[in-house]
Design a protein around this motif. Structure first.
Motif, PDB file in Angstrom:
ATOM      1  N   PHE A  81       0.805  -1.226   0.000  1.00  0.00           N
ATOM      2  CA  PHE A  81       0.000   0.000   0.000  1.00  0.00           C
ATOM      3  C   PHE A  81       0.837   1.274   0.000  1.00  0.00           C
ATOM      4  CE2 PHE A  81      -3.550  -2.677   1.817  1.00  0.00           C
ATOM      5  CZ  PHE A  81      -4.402  -2.488   0.738  1.00  0.00           C
ATOM      6  N   GLU A  82       2.144   1.150   0.070  1.00  0.00           N
ATOM      7  CA  GLU A  82       2.991   2.351   0.111  1.00  0.00           C
ATOM      8  C   GLU A  82       2.925   3.169  -1.180  1.00  0.00           C
ATOM      9  OE1 GLU A  82       7.604   3.703   1.116  1.00  0.00           O
ATOM     10  OE2 GLU A  82       7.042   1.586   1.053  1.00  0.00           O
ATOM     11  N   PRO A  83       3.027   2.575  -2.375  1.00  0.00           N
ATOM     12  CA  PRO A  83       2.901   3.381  -3.604  1.00  0.00           C
ATOM     13  C   PRO A  83       1.462   3.871  -3.796  1.00  0.00           C
ATOM     14  CG  PRO A  83       3.929   1.238  -4.029  1.00  0.00           C
ATOM     15  CD  PRO A  83       3.322   1.165  -2.679  1.00  0.00           C
ATOM     16  N   GLU A  84       1.291   4.849  -4.651  1.00  0.00           N
ATOM     17  CA  GLU A  84      -0.046   5.389  -4.909  1.00  0.00           C
ATOM     18  C   GLU A  84      -0.909   4.414  -5.701  1.00  0.00           C
ATOM     19  OE1 GLU A  84      -0.157   9.233  -6.629  1.00  0.00           O
ATOM     20  OE2 GLU A  84       0.960  10.198  -5.023  1.00  0.00           O
ATOM     21  N   THR A  85      -0.282   3.566  -6.493  1.00  0.00           N
ATOM     22  CA  THR A  85      -1.015   2.597  -7.303  1.00  0.00           C
ATOM     23  C   THR A  85      -0.407   1.214  -7.100  1.00  0.00           C
ATOM     24  OG1 THR A  85       0.401   3.071  -9.208  1.00  0.00           O
ATOM     25  CG2 THR A  85      -1.679   4.289  -9.055  1.00  0.00           C
ATOM     26  N   PRO A  86      -1.181   0.151  -7.335  1.00  0.00           N
ATOM     27  CA  PRO A  86      -0.666  -1.198  -7.127  1.00  0.00           C
ATOM     28  C   PRO A  86       0.533  -1.516  -8.022  1.00  0.00           C
ATOM     29  CG  PRO A  86      -3.064  -1.221  -7.316  1.00  0.00           C
ATOM     30  CD  PRO A  86      -2.615   0.155  -7.701  1.00  0.00           C
ATOM     31  N   VAL A  87       1.446  -2.301  -7.494  1.00  0.00           N
ATOM     32  CA  VAL A  87       2.592  -2.762  -8.272  1.00  0.00           C
ATOM     33  C   VAL A  87       2.121  -3.874  -9.204  1.00  0.00           C
ATOM     34  CG1 VAL A  87       4.199  -2.197  -6.430  1.00  0.00           C
ATOM     35  CG2 VAL A  87       3.189  -4.491  -6.523  1.00  0.00           C
ATOM     36  N   PRO A  88       2.872  -4.230 -10.240  1.00  0.00           N
ATOM     37  CA  PRO A  88       2.483  -5.352 -11.101  1.00  0.00           C
ATOM     38  C   PRO A  88       2.337  -6.647 -10.299  1.00  0.00           C
ATOM     39  CG  PRO A  88       4.216  -4.055 -12.132  1.00  0.00           C
ATOM     40  CD  PRO A  88       4.076  -3.536 -10.740  1.00  0.00           C
ATOM     41  N   VAL A  89       1.473  -7.529 -10.780  1.00  0.00           N
ATOM     42  CA  VAL A  89       1.194  -8.778 -10.070  1.00  0.00           C
ATOM     43  C   VAL A  89       2.467  -9.580  -9.835  1.00  0.00           C
ATOM     44  CG1 VAL A  89       0.003 -10.996 -10.209  1.00  0.00           C
ATOM     45  CG2 VAL A  89      -1.188  -8.918 -10.893  1.00  0.00           C
ATOM     46  N   GLU A  90       3.295  -9.704 -10.842  1.00  0.00           N
ATOM     47  CA  GLU A  90       4.509 -10.503 -10.705  1.00  0.00           C
ATOM     48  C   GLU A  90       5.461  -9.889  -9.690  1.00  0.00           C
ATOM     49  OE1 GLU A  90       6.427 -13.888 -11.041  1.00  0.00           O
ATOM     50  OE2 GLU A  90       4.507 -13.428 -12.016  1.00  0.00           O
ATOM     51  N   THR A  91       5.487  -8.557  -9.620  1.00  0.00           N
ATOM     52  CA  THR A  91       6.318  -7.884  -8.617  1.00  0.00           C
ATOM     53  C   THR A  91       5.830  -8.220  -7.213  1.00  0.00           C
ATOM     54  OG1 THR A  91       6.789  -6.059 -10.132  1.00  0.00           O
ATOM     55  CG2 THR A  91       7.151  -5.649  -7.799  1.00  0.00           C
ATOM     56  N   ALA A  92       4.511  -8.189  -7.038  1.00  0.00           N
ATOM     57  CA  ALA A  92       3.925  -8.526  -5.734  1.00  0.00           C
ATOM     58  C   ALA A  92       4.211  -9.982  -5.379  1.00  0.00           C
ATOM     59  CB  ALA A  92       2.424  -8.273  -5.762  1.00  0.00           C
ATOM     60  N   ARG A  93       4.076 -10.857  -6.356  1.00  0.00           N
ATOM     61  CA  ARG A  93       4.310 -12.281  -6.114  1.00  0.00           C
ATOM     62  C   ARG A  93       5.785 -12.535  -5.729  1.00  0.00           C
ATOM     63  NH1 ARG A  93       2.285 -13.959 -10.573  1.00  0.00           N
ATOM     64  NH2 ARG A  93       0.167 -14.350  -9.806  1.00  0.00           N
ATOM     65  N   ASN A  94       6.697 -11.894  -6.414  1.00  0.00           N
ATOM     66  CA  ASN A  94       8.120 -12.076  -6.108  1.00  0.00           C
ATOM     67  C   ASN A  94       8.476 -11.506  -4.732  1.00  0.00           C
ATOM     68  OD1 ASN A  94       8.659 -13.364  -8.539  1.00  0.00           O
ATOM     69  ND2 ASN A  94       9.192 -11.463  -9.600  1.00  0.00           N
ATOM     70  N   TYR A  95       7.867 -10.378  -4.384  1.00  0.00           N
ATOM     71  CA  TYR A  95       8.134  -9.800  -3.067  1.00  0.00           C
ATOM     72  C   TYR A  95       7.614 -10.731  -1.980  1.00  0.00           C
ATOM     73  CZ  TYR A  95       8.417  -6.486   0.770  1.00  0.00           C
ATOM     74  OH  TYR A  95       8.735  -5.876   1.971  1.00  0.00           O
ATOM     75  N   ALA A  96       6.433 -11.307  -2.214  1.00  0.00           N
ATOM     76  CA  ALA A  96       5.861 -12.235  -1.241  1.00  0.00           C
ATOM     77  C   ALA A  96       6.756 -13.455  -1.060  1.00  0.00           C
ATOM     78  CB  ALA A  96       4.471 -12.668  -1.698  1.00  0.00           C
ATOM     79  N   ARG A  97       7.285 -13.976  -2.154  1.00  0.00           N
ATOM     80  CA  ARG A  97       8.192 -15.129  -2.078  1.00  0.00           C
ATOM     81  C   ARG A  97       9.453 -14.781  -1.285  1.00  0.00           C
ATOM     82  NH1 ARG A  97       6.884 -16.375  -8.104  1.00  0.00           N
ATOM     83  NH2 ARG A  97       5.454 -18.156  -7.923  1.00  0.00           N
ATOM     84  N   GLY A  98       9.980 -13.571  -1.515  1.00  0.00           N
ATOM     85  CA  GLY A  98      11.163 -13.161  -0.779  1.00  0.00           C
ATOM     86  C   GLY A  98      10.880 -12.950   0.695  1.00  0.00           C
ATOM     87  N   LEU A  99       9.649 -12.620   1.015  1.00  0.00           N
ATOM     88  CA  LEU A  99       9.272 -12.328   2.394  1.00  0.00           C
ATOM     89  C   LEU A  99       9.084 -13.595   3.221  1.00  0.00           C
ATOM     90  CD1 LEU A  99       8.697  -9.741   4.061  1.00  0.00           C
ATOM     91  CD2 LEU A  99       6.272 -10.047   3.509  1.00  0.00           C
ATOM     92  N   VAL A 100       8.445 -14.611   2.643  1.00  0.00           N
ATOM     93  CA  VAL A 100       8.115 -15.820   3.409  1.00  0.00           C
ATOM     94  C   VAL A 100       8.861 -17.056   2.925  1.00  0.00           C
ATOM     95  CG1 VAL A 100       5.824 -14.898   3.893  1.00  0.00           C
ATOM     96  CG2 VAL A 100       6.119 -16.446   1.959  1.00  0.00           C
ATOM     97  N   GLY A 101       9.552 -16.940   1.817  1.00  0.00           N
ATOM     98  CA  GLY A 101      10.241 -18.094   1.251  1.00  0.00           C
ATOM     99  C   GLY A 101       9.465 -18.639   0.068  1.00  0.00           C
ATOM    100  N   THR A 102      10.175 -18.998  -0.993  1.00  0.00           N
ATOM    101  CA  THR A 102       9.516 -19.437  -2.220  1.00  0.00           C
ATOM    102  C   THR A 102       8.687 -20.694  -2.008  1.00  0.00           C
ATOM    103  OG1 THR A 102      11.252 -18.461  -3.588  1.00  0.00           O
ATOM    104  CG2 THR A 102       9.907 -20.183  -4.602  1.00  0.00           C
ATOM    105  N   ASN A 103       9.254 -21.704  -1.375  1.00  0.00           N
ATOM    106  CA  ASN A 103       8.517 -22.952  -1.180  1.00  0.00           C
ATOM    107  C   ASN A 103       7.291 -22.752  -0.294  1.00  0.00           C
ATOM    108  OD1 ASN A 103      10.315 -24.374  -2.775  1.00  0.00           O
ATOM    109  ND2 ASN A 103      11.594 -25.016  -1.042  1.00  0.00           N
ATOM    110  N   ALA A 104       7.485 -21.999   0.791  1.00  0.00           N
ATOM    111  CA  ALA A 104       6.367 -21.761   1.710  1.00  0.00           C
ATOM    112  C   ALA A 104       5.248 -20.997   1.014  1.00  0.00           C
ATOM    113  CB  ALA A 104       6.854 -21.002   2.933  1.00  0.00           C
ATOM    114  N   PHE A 105       5.624 -20.009   0.206  1.00  0.00           N
ATOM    115  CA  PHE A 105       4.593 -19.221  -0.495  1.00  0.00           C
ATOM    116  C   PHE A 105       3.862 -20.081  -1.514  1.00  0.00           C
ATOM    117  CE2 PHE A 105       3.300 -16.727  -4.200  1.00  0.00           C
ATOM    118  CZ  PHE A 105       2.429 -15.821  -3.610  1.00  0.00           C
ATOM    119  N   ASP A 106       4.591 -20.823  -2.324  1.00  0.00           N
ATOM    120  CA  ASP A 106       3.949 -21.638  -3.365  1.00  0.00           C
ATOM    121  C   ASP A 106       3.030 -22.688  -2.757  1.00  0.00           C
ATOM    122  OD1 ASP A 106       5.248 -20.173  -5.277  1.00  0.00           O
ATOM    123  OD2 ASP A 106       6.865 -21.636  -5.597  1.00  0.00           O
ATOM    124  N   GLN A 107       3.435 -23.283  -1.650  1.00  0.00           N
ATOM    125  CA  GLN A 107       2.578 -24.257  -0.982  1.00  0.00           C
ATOM    126  C   GLN A 107       1.323 -23.595  -0.425  1.00  0.00           C
ATOM    127  OE1 GLN A 107       4.938 -26.299   1.968  1.00  0.00           O
ATOM    128  NE2 GLN A 107       6.354 -27.176   0.451  1.00  0.00           N
TER     129      GLN A 107
END
Length: 410
Positions: free
Chosen positions: A326-352
């Protein structure tokens, strides 16, 4: 032979076609304004204006009101007065009353033109959204006003009495009055900030109906939905004595405004309040109440699934993820959000977590909670349930504080 004296006042009649065009334009503008005023006063849905659409964003903003009253009411009054003036000034042609009606027409035309410029600038520079209804009303009114001023300046009066040079100061006074009216409008809107949310009653019950007795359940809509507090995204402690339910969309502009306010309040009342945060996309892909997805909500379902997967993978990462999103004024691209989420919780944990059936089940129930309000004509977003009240739209920090004080100290 003595020269014939010229009368200080003469009359001329404009082309009937111009007069008809002006009146039709004003009728059209008045029709749109009356519709907007009616929907605002009755809180009725506006045709073609879905939640968080451009027109919803404009008509739900502070700039759609003047000291609590919809500006469309004042526009309707101005258009109506102009219509009356086009007939009265002509009927009074040759009399002293004609000059007064002429001055009134000039004032009304100047006011409509000034207001049209003001509201267009607000939509362009402040709201960054355009309301089609507003643009049509202001456009029709502005063209009618421009034609009126043009024919009056030419001394034709659009079917009204024209005046000789000694009476021209009346026209200048009319312009000044019109500009003064616009200044009063602008000043009032800058000074007064009206409420930008609605409040509706809703049944909220604390109980233990669905999950095992050892778990805490927060029931809403008279037990229609039972939220297992340990199994839903939560901001705060599961043992907090007071629970709020927040429905938000990651692509919703008003939701983006509410997020930091809710977080601030919860952090300052962490011993008393926790917020159940439920992603609720405004997209037809996963929300049956949306018949046509607005382009701004095109990826809303994907964003919601990503957010839920983050919570499912690691609950303490949910709020940091939302903070980043929510920090930017508009949403980031979906793939950017997905990659950030993977980096935050771990790729395997996120995909599962993303493949976990819980994500779709949670998303489906969040939409169902929204649909319960939507079917009752309460489709605005975001939605916040505080105590027995459902708040629709954005609350300021002061308004949110007052709403919570009623819950905490009643």
């Amino acid at each position: 032979m003595a020269k014939k004296k010229h009368s200080s006042t003469r009359t001329s009649v404009a082309s009937p076609t111009i007069l008809v065009v002006i009146r039709l334009l004003l009728f059209g503008a008045a029709g749109v304004a009356s519709y907007l005023a009616w929907t605002s006063l009755t809180q009725s849905p506006i045709a073609g204006c879905g939640p968080d659409s451009d027109c919803s964003r404009v008509l739900g903003s502070r700039w759609a009101f003047w000291f609590g009253l919809p500006v469309s009411l004042f526009a309707l009054g101005t258009y109506g007065a102009m219509l009356v003036g086009t007939w009265r000034v002509n009927a009074a042609a040759g009399s002293a009353g004609a000059a007064r009606w002429r001055q009134g027409l000039v004032a009304g035309a100047a006011m409509i033109l000034g207001a049209a410029i003001w509201f267009f600038a607000l939509q362009w520079f402040v709201l960054k959204s355009f309301c089609p209804y507003c643009l049509v009303a202001h456009g029709l009114g502005a063209v009618a006003s421009g034609l009126t001023l043009f024919v009056l300046a030419r001394g034709q009066g659009a079917g009204v009495a024209s005046v000789s040079a000694p009476e021209h100061p009346r026209s200048l006074a009319g312009v000044i009055a019109g500009v003064a009216g616009v200044m009063v409008l602008v000043a009032g809107q800058l000074v007064h900030q009206p409420r930008t949310f609605a409040v509706q009653p809703v049944e909220v019950v604390e109980g233990t109906k669905a999950p095992p007795p050892a778990r805490r359940v927060h029931s809403i809509y008279n037990g229609q939905f039972n939220l297992d507090v340990q199994d839903v995204p939560l901001l705060g402690s599961v043992s907090a004595p007071h629970l709020l339910v927040s429905l938000f969309d990651y692509t919703c502009h008003h939701c983006r405004l509410m997020h930091p306010r809710l977080k601030f309040v919860q952090q300052n009342l962490s011993n008393d309040v926790a917020v159940i945060s439920l992603p609720m996309p405004l997209a037809s892909e996963c929300n049956p109440t949306v018949t046509r997805t607005h382009y701004k909500h095109a990826n809303a379902c994907d964003y919601a699934r990503i957010g839920l997967a983050v919570w499912r993978a690691r609950s303490d990462a949910f709020e940091p993820y939302n903070e980043w999103f929510f920090e930017p004024e508009t949403p980031v691209p979906v793939e950017t959000a997905r990659n950030y989420a993977r980096g935050l919780v771990g790729t395997n944990a996120f995909d599962q977590a993303l493949a976990d059936p819980w994500v779709e089940a949670r998303l489906k129930e969040d939409v169902a909670i929204y649909e319960a309000a939507y079917r009752a004509g309460r489709g605005n977003m975001p939605q916040l349930i505080i105590g027995t009240n459902l708040y629709l739209g954005t609350l300021s920090m002061d308004e949110l504080g007052r709403a919570l004080s009623e819950l905490l100290w009643r």
